[in-house]
Design an enzyme around this catalytic site. Structure first.
Site, PDB file in Angstrom:
ATOM      1  N   HIS A  76      21.786  40.694  40.834  1.00  0.00           N
ATOM      2  CA  HIS A  76      21.285  39.764  41.948  1.00  0.00           C
ATOM      3  C   HIS A  76      22.467  38.664  42.311  1.00  0.00           C
ATOM      4  O   HIS A  76      22.647  38.526  43.303  1.00  0.00           O
ATOM      5  CB  HIS A  76      19.903  39.130  41.423  1.00  0.00           C
ATOM      6  CG  HIS A  76      19.207  38.239  42.561  1.00  0.00           C
ATOM      7  ND1 HIS A  76      18.777  38.485  43.691  1.00  0.00           N
ATOM      8  CD2 HIS A  76      19.431  36.691  42.322  1.00  0.00           C
ATOM      9  CE1 HIS A  76      18.432  37.317  44.339  1.00  0.00           C
ATOM     10  NE2 HIS A  76      18.640  36.377  43.409  1.00  0.00           N
ATOM     11  N   GLN A  78      25.757  39.014  41.687  1.00  0.00           N
ATOM     12  CA  GLN A  78      26.846  39.792  42.346  1.00  0.00           C
ATOM     13  C   GLN A  78      26.174  39.871  43.782  1.00  0.00           C
ATOM     14  O   GLN A  78      27.214  39.690  44.676  1.00  0.00           O
ATOM     15  CB  GLN A  78      27.162  41.231  41.862  1.00  0.00           C
ATOM     16  CG  GLN A  78      27.621  40.943  40.493  1.00  0.00           C
ATOM     17  CD  GLN A  78      29.046  40.424  40.254  1.00  0.00           C
ATOM     18  OE1 GLN A  78      29.223  39.282  39.739  1.00  0.00           O
ATOM     19  NE2 GLN A  78      30.216  40.861  41.197  1.00  0.00           N
ATOM     20  N   HIS A  80      24.424  38.139  45.611  1.00  0.00           N
ATOM     21  CA  HIS A  80      24.375  36.533  46.133  1.00  0.00           C
ATOM     22  C   HIS A  80      25.768  36.262  46.191  1.00  0.00           C
ATOM     23  O   HIS A  80      26.166  35.642  47.464  1.00  0.00           O
ATOM     24  CB  HIS A  80      23.666  35.560  45.080  1.00  0.00           C
ATOM     25  CG  HIS A  80      22.297  35.323  45.491  1.00  0.00           C
ATOM     26  ND1 HIS A  80      22.095  34.855  46.580  1.00  0.00           N
ATOM     27  CD2 HIS A  80      21.511  35.102  44.583  1.00  0.00           C
ATOM     28  CE1 HIS A  80      20.788  34.505  46.680  1.00  0.00           C
ATOM     29  NE2 HIS A  80      20.271  34.633  45.551  1.00  0.00           N
TER      30      HIS A  80
END
Length: 108
Positions: A76, A78, A80
């Protein structure tokens, strides 16, 4: 592992903040408030740098032999970061375009 969790959460938070600041920059430019747009882009850059530093910290640990547990939070984070980087690039283009359209940029 707990320290890595803090790093991953920093990655998520700072990447999310960068995307939010980028969106605020576009909104400000749309309203012809170019000084605010530039300020928001700078805040977005600062946040993306903090997120990138968190990522680099994890990569450095991995390179020195400390394995990072693959988790949904890390994925998550990475995700973002990649989206925030892309969004910041697009926000810069939008702000520049609004400046040109509204005559604030004399190079148009």
């Amino acid at each position: 592992m707990e320290q890595n969790l803090e790093i991953v959460m920093s990655l998520i938070m700072n990447a999310g903040n960068s995307k939010s600041f980028s969106m605020e920059a576009i909104k400000a430019a749309k309203e012809n408030d170019f000084p605010l747009a530039q300020e928001k882009l700078k805040e977005a850059e600062n946040s993306i740098n903090a997120a990138h530093n968190a990522q680099t910290s994890l990569l450095t640990k991995e390179a020195s032999g400390e394995k990072t547990e693959l988790s949904m939070l890390l994925i998550h984070g990475q995700d973002h970061l990649m989206n925030a980087i892309t969004f910041l690039d697009i926000a810069k283009e939008f702000v520049e375009l609004y400046e040109k359209i509204n005559g604030s940029d004399k190079n148009f």
